[in-house]
Design a protein around this motif. Structure first.
Motif, PDB file in Angstrom:
ATOM      1  N   TYR B  71       0.832  -1.202   0.000  1.00  0.00           N
ATOM      2  CA  TYR B  71       0.000   0.000   0.000  1.00  0.00           C
ATOM      3  C   TYR B  71       0.863   1.246   0.000  1.00  0.00           C
ATOM      4  CZ  TYR B  71      -3.397  -3.476   1.294  1.00  0.00           C
ATOM      5  OH  TYR B  71      -4.178  -4.582   1.300  1.00  0.00           O
ATOM      6  N   ASN B  72       0.420   2.227  -0.771  1.00  0.00           N
ATOM      7  CA  ASN B  72       1.060   3.541  -0.729  1.00  0.00           C
ATOM      8  C   ASN B  72       0.115   4.526  -0.062  1.00  0.00           C
ATOM      9  OD1 ASN B  72       3.248   2.584  -2.098  1.00  0.00           O
ATOM     10  ND2 ASN B  72       2.598   3.379  -4.093  1.00  0.00           N
ATOM     11  N   LEU B  73       0.681   5.426   0.682  1.00  0.00           N
ATOM     12  CA  LEU B  73      -0.123   6.515   1.252  1.00  0.00           C
ATOM     13  C   LEU B  73       0.033   7.699   0.319  1.00  0.00           C
ATOM     14  CD1 LEU B  73      -1.862   7.647   3.524  1.00  0.00           C
ATOM     15  CD2 LEU B  73       0.228   8.327   4.685  1.00  0.00           C
ATOM     16  N   MET B  74      -1.034   7.990  -0.422  1.00  0.00           N
ATOM     17  CA  MET B  74      -0.959   9.029  -1.447  1.00  0.00           C
ATOM     18  C   MET B  74      -1.528  10.343  -0.916  1.00  0.00           C
ATOM     19  SD  MET B  74       0.206   7.150  -3.925  1.00  0.00           S
ATOM     20  CE  MET B  74       0.015   8.151  -5.400  1.00  0.00           C
ATOM     21  N   PHE B  75      -1.164  11.428  -1.582  1.00  0.00           N
ATOM     22  CA  PHE B  75      -1.812  12.704  -1.252  1.00  0.00           C
ATOM     23  C   PHE B  75      -1.910  13.568  -2.500  1.00  0.00           C
ATOM     24  CE2 PHE B  75       1.459  15.964  -1.503  1.00  0.00           C
ATOM     25  CZ  PHE B  75       2.603  15.200  -1.569  1.00  0.00           C
ATOM     26  N   ILE B  76      -2.917  14.453  -2.477  1.00  0.00           N
ATOM     27  CA  ILE B  76      -3.050  15.473  -3.513  1.00  0.00           C
ATOM     28  C   ILE B  76      -3.098  16.795  -2.771  1.00  0.00           C
ATOM     29  CG2 ILE B  76      -4.511  16.409  -5.337  1.00  0.00           C
ATOM     30  CD1 ILE B  76      -5.544  13.546  -5.779  1.00  0.00           C
ATOM     31  N   GLU B  77      -2.120  17.633  -3.038  1.00  0.00           N
ATOM     32  CA  GLU B  77      -1.990  18.833  -2.221  1.00  0.00           C
ATOM     33  C   GLU B  77      -3.240  19.703  -2.279  1.00  0.00           C
ATOM     34  OE1 GLU B  77       1.664  20.978  -2.658  1.00  0.00           O
ATOM     35  OE2 GLU B  77       0.863  22.705  -1.571  1.00  0.00           O
ATOM     36  N   ASN B  78      -3.824  19.809  -3.463  1.00  0.00           N
ATOM     37  CA  ASN B  78      -5.014  20.658  -3.604  1.00  0.00           C
ATOM     38  C   ASN B  78      -6.155  20.221  -2.697  1.00  0.00           C
ATOM     39  OD1 ASN B  78      -4.242  22.647  -5.271  1.00  0.00           O
ATOM     40  ND2 ASN B  78      -5.043  21.730  -7.146  1.00  0.00           N
ATOM     41  N   ASN B  79      -6.184  18.939  -2.372  1.00  0.00           N
ATOM     42  CA  ASN B  79      -7.303  18.441  -1.568  1.00  0.00           C
ATOM     43  C   ASN B  79      -7.020  18.467  -0.073  1.00  0.00           C
ATOM     44  OD1 ASN B  79      -8.326  17.962  -4.035  1.00  0.00           O
ATOM     45  ND2 ASN B  79      -8.055  15.746  -3.968  1.00  0.00           N
ATOM     46  N   PHE B 155      -5.427  12.866   1.814  1.00  0.00           N
ATOM     47  CA  PHE B 155      -4.605  11.659   1.878  1.00  0.00           C
ATOM     48  C   PHE B 155      -5.487  10.438   1.630  1.00  0.00           C
ATOM     49  CE2 PHE B 155      -2.048  14.644   4.184  1.00  0.00           C
ATOM     50  CZ  PHE B 155      -0.750  14.278   3.861  1.00  0.00           C
ATOM     51  N   TYR B 156      -4.958   9.489   0.925  1.00  0.00           N
ATOM     52  CA  TYR B 156      -5.705   8.249   0.720  1.00  0.00           C
ATOM     53  C   TYR B 156      -4.734   7.106   0.469  1.00  0.00           C
ATOM     54  CZ  TYR B 156      -4.858   9.232  -4.215  1.00  0.00           C
ATOM     55  OH  TYR B 156      -4.260   9.489  -5.423  1.00  0.00           O
ATOM     56  N   GLU B 157      -5.242   5.884   0.621  1.00  0.00           N
ATOM     57  CA  GLU B 157      -4.372   4.732   0.407  1.00  0.00           C
ATOM     58  C   GLU B 157      -4.547   4.217  -1.010  1.00  0.00           C
ATOM     59  OE1 GLU B 157      -7.029   2.577   3.441  1.00  0.00           O
ATOM     60  OE2 GLU B 157      -6.217   0.994   2.164  1.00  0.00           O
ATOM     61  N   GLU B 158      -3.487   3.637  -1.522  1.00  0.00           N
ATOM     62  CA  GLU B 158      -3.537   3.100  -2.871  1.00  0.00           C
ATOM     63  C   GLU B 158      -2.865   1.741  -2.857  1.00  0.00           C
ATOM     64  OE1 GLU B 158      -2.366   5.452  -6.765  1.00  0.00           O
ATOM     65  OE2 GLU B 158      -0.723   4.246  -6.014  1.00  0.00           O
ATOM     66  N   VAL B 159      -3.481   0.812  -3.554  1.00  0.00           N
ATOM     67  CA  VAL B 159      -2.921  -0.537  -3.576  1.00  0.00           C
ATOM     68  C   VAL B 159      -1.859  -0.624  -4.665  1.00  0.00           C
ATOM     69  CG1 VAL B 159      -3.463  -2.954  -3.914  1.00  0.00           C
ATOM     70  CG2 VAL B 159      -5.116  -1.459  -2.813  1.00  0.00           C
ATOM     71  N   THR B 160      -0.732  -1.169  -4.359  1.00  0.00           N
ATOM     72  CA  THR B 160       0.265  -1.426  -5.390  1.00  0.00           C
ATOM     73  C   THR B 160       0.698  -2.872  -5.232  1.00  0.00           C
ATOM     74  OG1 THR B 160       2.139  -0.874  -4.008  1.00  0.00           O
ATOM     75  CG2 THR B 160       1.193   0.901  -5.304  1.00  0.00           C
ATOM     76  N   SER B 161       1.333  -3.378  -6.271  1.00  0.00           N
ATOM     77  CA  SER B 161       1.840  -4.720  -6.107  1.00  0.00           C
ATOM     78  C   SER B 161       3.341  -4.694  -6.344  1.00  0.00           C
ATOM     79  CB  SER B 161       1.139  -5.678  -7.043  1.00  0.00           C
ATOM     80  OG  SER B 161       1.611  -5.515  -8.352  1.00  0.00           O
ATOM     81  N   MET B 162       4.042  -5.535  -5.645  1.00  0.00           N
ATOM     82  CA  MET B 162       5.484  -5.612  -5.803  1.00  0.00           C
ATOM     83  C   MET B 162       5.873  -7.064  -5.979  1.00  0.00           C
ATOM     84  SD  MET B 162       7.274  -2.748  -3.523  1.00  0.00           S
ATOM     85  CE  MET B 162       6.945  -3.496  -1.979  1.00  0.00           C
ATOM     86  N   ARG B 163       7.063  -7.259  -6.486  1.00  0.00           N
ATOM     87  CA  ARG B 163       7.545  -8.594  -6.762  1.00  0.00           C
ATOM     88  C   ARG B 163       7.735  -9.412  -5.497  1.00  0.00           C
ATOM     89  NH1 ARG B 163       5.935 -10.109 -11.428  1.00  0.00           N
ATOM     90  NH2 ARG B 163       7.364  -9.827 -13.163  1.00  0.00           N
ATOM     91  N   SER B 164       7.551 -10.684  -5.655  1.00  0.00           N
ATOM     92  CA  SER B 164       7.806 -11.586  -4.550  1.00  0.00           C
ATOM     93  C   SER B 164       8.387 -12.857  -5.168  1.00  0.00           C
ATOM     94  CB  SER B 164       6.493 -11.837  -3.820  1.00  0.00           C
ATOM     95  OG  SER B 164       6.400 -13.167  -3.417  1.00  0.00           O
ATOM     96  N   TYR B 165       9.405 -13.417  -4.527  1.00  0.00           N
ATOM     97  CA  TYR B 165      10.101 -14.569  -5.091  1.00  0.00           C
ATOM     98  C   TYR B 165       9.968 -15.757  -4.150  1.00  0.00           C
ATOM     99  CZ  TYR B 165      12.172 -10.798  -7.791  1.00  0.00           C
ATOM    100  OH  TYR B 165      12.346  -9.712  -8.581  1.00  0.00           O
ATOM    101  N   PRO B 166       9.097 -16.705  -4.509  1.00  0.00           N
ATOM    102  CA  PRO B 166       8.906 -17.876  -3.649  1.00  0.00           C
ATOM    103  C   PRO B 166      10.215 -18.660  -3.483  1.00  0.00           C
ATOM    104  CG  PRO B 166       7.246 -17.769  -5.374  1.00  0.00           C
ATOM    105  CD  PRO B 166       8.239 -16.734  -5.690  1.00  0.00           C
ATOM    106  N   PHE B 167      11.057 -18.709  -4.508  1.00  0.00           N
ATOM    107  CA  PHE B 167      12.368 -19.334  -4.382  1.00  0.00           C
ATOM    108  C   PHE B 167      13.385 -18.210  -4.263  1.00  0.00           C
ATOM    109  CE2 PHE B 167       9.675 -22.129  -6.787  1.00  0.00           C
ATOM    110  CZ  PHE B 167       9.937 -23.382  -6.265  1.00  0.00           C
ATOM    111  N   SER B 168      14.350 -18.403  -3.432  1.00  0.00           N
ATOM    112  CA  SER B 168      15.296 -17.294  -3.269  1.00  0.00           C
ATOM    113  C   SER B 168      16.478 -17.461  -4.224  1.00  0.00           C
ATOM    114  CB  SER B 168      15.774 -17.234  -1.822  1.00  0.00           C
ATOM    115  OG  SER B 168      16.326 -18.483  -1.478  1.00  0.00           O
TER     116      SER B 168
END
Lengths: 464, 621
Positions: B71-79, B155-168
């Motif tokens: 998750y990212n915590l996003m913001f828009i200054e105008n708001n 401020f609002y939350e945003e879903v992001t996805s990141m890599r994950s490696y089941p095998f190292s």
């Protein structure tokens, strides 16, 4: 007396149909703007469209009663109606204020605004007064009496305060003008005190009212456009100031008039006409430029005050929020619109345009139907107004004629100011768009106004 | 004027207003598009939706790269209105100063746009645009914050996805993602501040195939900037589409096993399926856990450590390390000589140690035996025959002709040039041609005797481990190779056309049998140098190499393929500074082959010895 069944044949159908078109479009727009998925039926009386239908039903019922009352009766009841409305206007001042104005009588959604009905009462009494004048409507006494009829309700409305309706009251000046109102005696009295001058009549005094309005309109347009930059076709890099635009427009109108001079004046009058047009242009252009200069020359706080009154500045953020949003809604409609129920800027839900179901109802309409819809709306109003003028002119009874003119001018004012504020041509003054805006009092009063006119017109031949 | 005529003035008023308004409406709605843009700015927001990056599978369908939600915590200054900095800082466990600094950092980080014609500078930061205030928060972290976000409009939350490696495993092959730079954002409109881009390895090479298609939603937003509904019922919306998964030729189990064998050592293992050119495993030792380079915070923490590690774990050795090949090069030399006809399978040369050093073994009476004994003087004589073919009476000119011919043979084996593989950052190695020696010695100033060390794969010759493995694949295929590559298929589309073309070497198939026989003997006959690679159930063919180098102990090299008939795996093992090829590289090769072909290890002592070994040059932290 003729029988009631012939009423249909004597009804002025063009007026009635244009009226019905506007009522229908208005209801459709209220439905679109206030649409609530949970109550989609147009007869959902908890929603604004349902209430609008109730009010329309009530209006048509009252309309039926109006058609049952003999036409003669209206001049007779004019004074009692006028006095009752004045009483209501006084009572309303002691009611708790809603949105900062003591305009509402009654409670909740059943409230009515006496100011809306004051227009009809004033129209009736004014028609009665002027039509019964034996002497000419040009003495200072008669003019002042007529003005007093206007002034009393106008003053009471100003106390509410309701600037919009107050402005609309000045529409009666046009009616008085049509009936021969002149300010010549006053102008002459002033002018003739100057040694060596002895005029018998002046053009300015005779046409004081329209001249005054042209002047006011110019001032307002200039001020409203004073901060606006615009571009001429083919000159994308040279912004022009608002006042320059006004002068250019005036110039083009004058040129057009000169081009068609053959059509508008006889050969004998032509030199005089050309002089009038040229002078008119010079005077109006200088007024416009002068107002612009004078305005920017004012101290900042004075300027702010004027801007506030004109609606140039209204929201707490300092910009002209309402007008800006309204224009964005109208302008973004494009040629064909965003489709019915497709308004994105002016739906109640998005709430960018305030009062989009009442004073700014033109926004959702124009946004959804685009220029195609707007032009139909403007054309229907124009047709209606010109039809009422036509009806007025065919009346035998002066009372009927004057009343018809009152209706025409009231509707014209509402139309001009309401649409004008949506397109940046008029200050933001809260007045409803007749037959369109949501609101019981305005719907009821406009319908009654038109129904009385239709009734009077249907019996015009009976008058001797 | 007659009073009745005053009606015309009134009609005129009505008409003027009507016409004026009509013109104005025409201008606003049809001609001028200012208001359309204004409305879009106010109420019609374009929202981009990033699909999760494509998943990567190994050859057996095991998921080796997938995505995890952050998750990212996003913001828009105008708001943002009346931000209570103290309360906000408290929510984040920060100090108010840190909050202010973070805002300043974001603004500065966006940089300044300089208009080239006017020279006017405008900051890239825009108040109406969304920026991440905090990035890559876990579910727990965001839950604590999200509960109180209502108190902090803007401020609002945003879903992001990141890599994950089941095998190292496979870090160097797979590569990692990093935030797109300003330059990359300007170049490709796909990227926005904060979006990720493949920074190395497969992630970088297949960036466009992996990133998928962005979805765009047009939403109507309210005056409070809340989305209300989709614009025009979603008529203009597009759906975010995840790209189809990449299927690699890699066997993650084999990769993991190779990494295990190579722990505490420096070097590489490259294994290829000869028939398809698919890379089965590519181990660069030492390696690291790819999960260390996931996300901004991890990269910031771990990248400097990896970059300064003295064992250079970030250095993709199989692709970029250029080593002298040593004796494995003798295989290619034999093939060229046989094809050129300067020797036959049965040509013998004495082991004349006066020319070049050798170990004690019987004289080789043919190519197979020479390969078996890895006889240095023999190949010295063979390569002399290739270079000096007496095509010119002048020895120097003759050497020039011979070397260039030899060079073109080498090129046909994919040596001295980059292979067309699908991982960027490959080095070409070095196969000298006449121009190369002209630069050193001058034209016609050199002959075979000057450059003789090339015959035994020393001197100027340099190969990458990938090229070494490819030699093994070529021999297994008897004369051709498919460019070694990682990606077997994008989605279910099947092999990519680029990787279906057979590249034929200049050596015909009939000339391979003697060399293959030699390789069999290396492993399976007494006196062969690679007996440590012998397997009971599989006929392994191989060749050892012991590479002398100025930096210390010899490198241990072994290339091999197996089984002899219908080979399924070709490989190269390179262990830095480990000593003789037969001691370290050969046993590793046999373990890999056995693991891949039989999925079991018969000699657990051999395995144990390799796994537990820590080579002297390996610097333990």
């Amino acid at each position: 007396m003729r029988k009631n069944d012939s009423l249909l044949s004597k009804l002025d159908w063009p007026l009635f149909i244009s009226f019905m078109i506007l009522v229908f479009l208005g209801l459709a727009t209220v439905y679109s703007v206030a649409f609530n998925e949970e109550n989609p039926s147009i007869f959902a009386f908890s929603e604004k469209y349902g209430k609008q239908i109730i009010w329309l039903g009530a209006s048509f019922f009252v309309g039926l009663l109006i058609f049952l009352i003999d036409a003669d009766y209206y001049s007779k009841i004019a004074l009692p109606v006028y006095i009752s409305v004045l009483v209501l206007l006084v009572i309303v001042l002691f009611m708790p204020p809603i949105n900062g104005a003591r305009a509402w009588l009654g409670v909740g959604s059943l409230g009515v605004q006496p100011a809306e009905f004051a227009k009809i009462a004033t129209a009736l009494l004014l028609s009665k007064y002027i039509s019964e004048l034996v002497v000419t409507f040009q003495t200072i006494k008669t003019v002042l009496t007529a003005c007093l009829i206007l002034f009393v309700p106008a003053f009471l409305i100003a106390l509410q305060p309701d600037a919009g309706t107050l402005v609309v009251f000045s529409s009666f000046l046009f009616v008085m003008y049509r009936e021969g109102l002149t300010f010549d005696p006053i102008i002459l009295r002033i002018l003739n005190t100057i040694p060596g001058i002895k005029f018998k009549s002046t053009w300015l005094g005779n046409h004081f009212i329209p001249v005054l309005f042209v002047f006011l309109f110019l001032c307002i347009i200039t001020l409203v456009l004073s901060n606006v930059q615009f571009y001429l076709w083919g000159f994308p890099n040279n912004p022009l100031q608002g006042s320059t635009g006004v002068v250019l427009t005036l110039g083009s109108i004058s040129l057009l008039l000169l081009l068609f001079i053959r059509r508008i004046s006889s050969k004998r009058d032509r030199p005089r006409m050309i002089l009038v047009i040229a002078l008119g242009f010079v005077i109006t252009a200088s007024i416009s430029l002068f107002v612009d200069k004078a305005f920017s020359g004012l101290a900042k706080h004075q300027r702010n005050r004027i801007e506030l009154v004109l609606g140039l500045k209204e929201d707490p953020d300092g910009g002209d929020y309402n007008r800006n949003r309204a224009m964005a809604a109208v302008g973004s409609g494009g040629a064909l619109g965003k489709g019915y129920m497709g308004a994105s800027v002016s739906s109640i839900e998005s709430n960018h345009v305030p009062e989009s179901e009442t004073d700014f109802i033109f926004c959702p309409f124009a946004e959804e139907w685009g220029f195609m819809g707007s032009i139909v709306l403007v054309a229907t109003y124009l047709f209606m107004l010109l039809r009422i003028v036509f009806i007025a002119e065919r009346q035998r009874a002066p009372f009927n004629r004057i009343y018809a003119y009152c209706v025409a001018m009231i509707l014209f004012y509402h139309f001009a100011i309401n649409i004008g504020m949506n397109i940046g041509f008029a200050p933001v003054i809260g007045i409803p768009l007749p037959f369109f805006s949501y609101g019981g009092s305005s719907i009821l009063s406009f319908c009654i106004m038109v129904f009385i006119l239709l009734k009077l017109d249907s019996q015009r031949i009976d008058v001797l | 004027m007659n009073i009745a005529n005053r009606k015309y003035i009134i009609v005129l008023f009505i008409l003027v207003i009507g016409v004026l308004y009509s013109l104005r409406l025409f201008y606003m709605q049809v001609i001028d598009d200012t208001w359309v843009l204004r409305a879009q700015e106010i109420a019609e927001k374009r929202k981009e939706i990033l699909p999760p990056r494509a998943v990567i599978f190994d050859r057996n369908g095991l998921k080796i790269v997938s995505n995890k939600t952050y998750y990212n915590l996003m913001f828009i200054e105008n708001n943002i209105s009346r931000l209570d900095t103290i309360a906000f800082a408290k929510l984040l466990n920060w100090t108010p100063i840190q909050v202010r600094e973070r805002f300043a950092e974001i603004k500065e980080g966006e940089g300044v746009y300089r208009n080239k014609s006017s020279g006017k500078k405008t900051p890239n930061y825009q108040k109406k645009r969304a920026y991440p205030f905090l990035k890559e928060l876990s579910l727990e972290e965001i839950t604590n914050i999200a509960l109180h976000l209502d108190n902090f409009p803007g401020f609002y939350e945003e879903v992001t996805s990141m890599r994950s490696y089941p095998f190292s495993n496979g870090a160097n092959i797979l590569g990692y993602l990093n935030e797109a730079t300003r330059k990359e954002i300007d170049k490709d409109r796909f990227y926005r501040p904060g979006s990720n881009i493949g920074r190395s390895g497969i992630e970088r090479f297949y960036e466009k195939e992996l990133r998928g298609r962005k979805g765009i939603r047009y939403v109507v937003t309210s005056a409070m900037n809340n989305p209300i509904e989709s614009y025009a019922n979603g008529k203009y919306d597009t759906i975010a589409k995840q790209a189809p998964g990449l299927k690699l030729g890699m066997d993650i189990t084999l990769q993991a096993y190779g990494e295990l064998l190579m722990q505490n050592k420096k070097g590489c293992i490259v294994a290829i399926e000869p028939e398809s050119g698919e890379i089965l495993a590519m181990i660069s030792a030492p390696s690291f856990d790819p999960n260390l380079l996931v996300g901004r915070r991890n990269i910031g923490l771990n990248y400097p450590k990896l970059a300064t590690d003295i064992n250079k774990p970030l250095f993709p050795r199989p692709l970029q390390a250029e080593y002298p090949p040593g004796s494995i090069f003798k295989l290619v030399q034999s093939l060229i000589a046989l094809q050129e006809g300067v020797i036959t399978e049965d040509t013998g040369f004495p082991c004349n140690k006066s020319v070049v050093g050798c170990h004690n073994h019987p004289n080789a009476s043919g190519v197979a035996q020479a390969v078996q004994y890895s006889c240095n003087p023999y190949f010295y004589a063979v390569v002399r025959k290739v270079i000096q073919q007496r095509k010119s009476k002048n020895t120097f000119t003759d050497a020039e002709i011979g070397l260039n011919l030899w060079h073109s043979y080498m090129n046909s084996f994919g040596l001295g040039k980059k292979l067309e593989t699908d991982v960027s950052g490959q080095r070409p190695g070095l196969i000298p041609d006449s121009k190369y020696y002209d630069r050193i010695y001058g034209r016609h100033q050199w002959a075979f005797s000057t450059i003789r060390s090339i015959s035994i794969g020393q001197g100027e010759i340099k190969l990458t481990p990938l090229q070494m493995a490819n030699i093994a694949a070529i021999i297994a295929n008897k004369g051709w190779y498919i460019e070694p590559h990682f990606v077997k298929s994008i989605g279910d589309s099947g092999p990519l056309p680029v990787y279906q073309k057979k590249n034929y070497t200049m050596v015909e198939a009939k000339n391979f049998s003697a060399v293959i026989e030699g390789m069999r003997r290396v492993v399976n006959e007494p006196g062969g140098t690679g007996s440590a690679a012998r397997l009971k159930d599989i006929m392994v063919c191989g060749k050892t190499g012991t590479v002398q180098n100025s930096q210390g102990e010899d490198h241990s090299v072994f290339i091999a393929f197996a089984p002899m008939e219908n080979p399924k795996i070709a490989l190269a093992i390179f262990v830095e500074n480990a000593g003789a090829g037969g001691t370290w590289a050969a046993p590793i090769a046999s373990l890999i082959i056995e693991k891949y072909l039989l999925s079991k290890i018969s000699d657990s002592d051999k395995e144990k010895r390799i796994i537990e070994a820590t080579l002297s040059n390996f610097n333990k932290p």
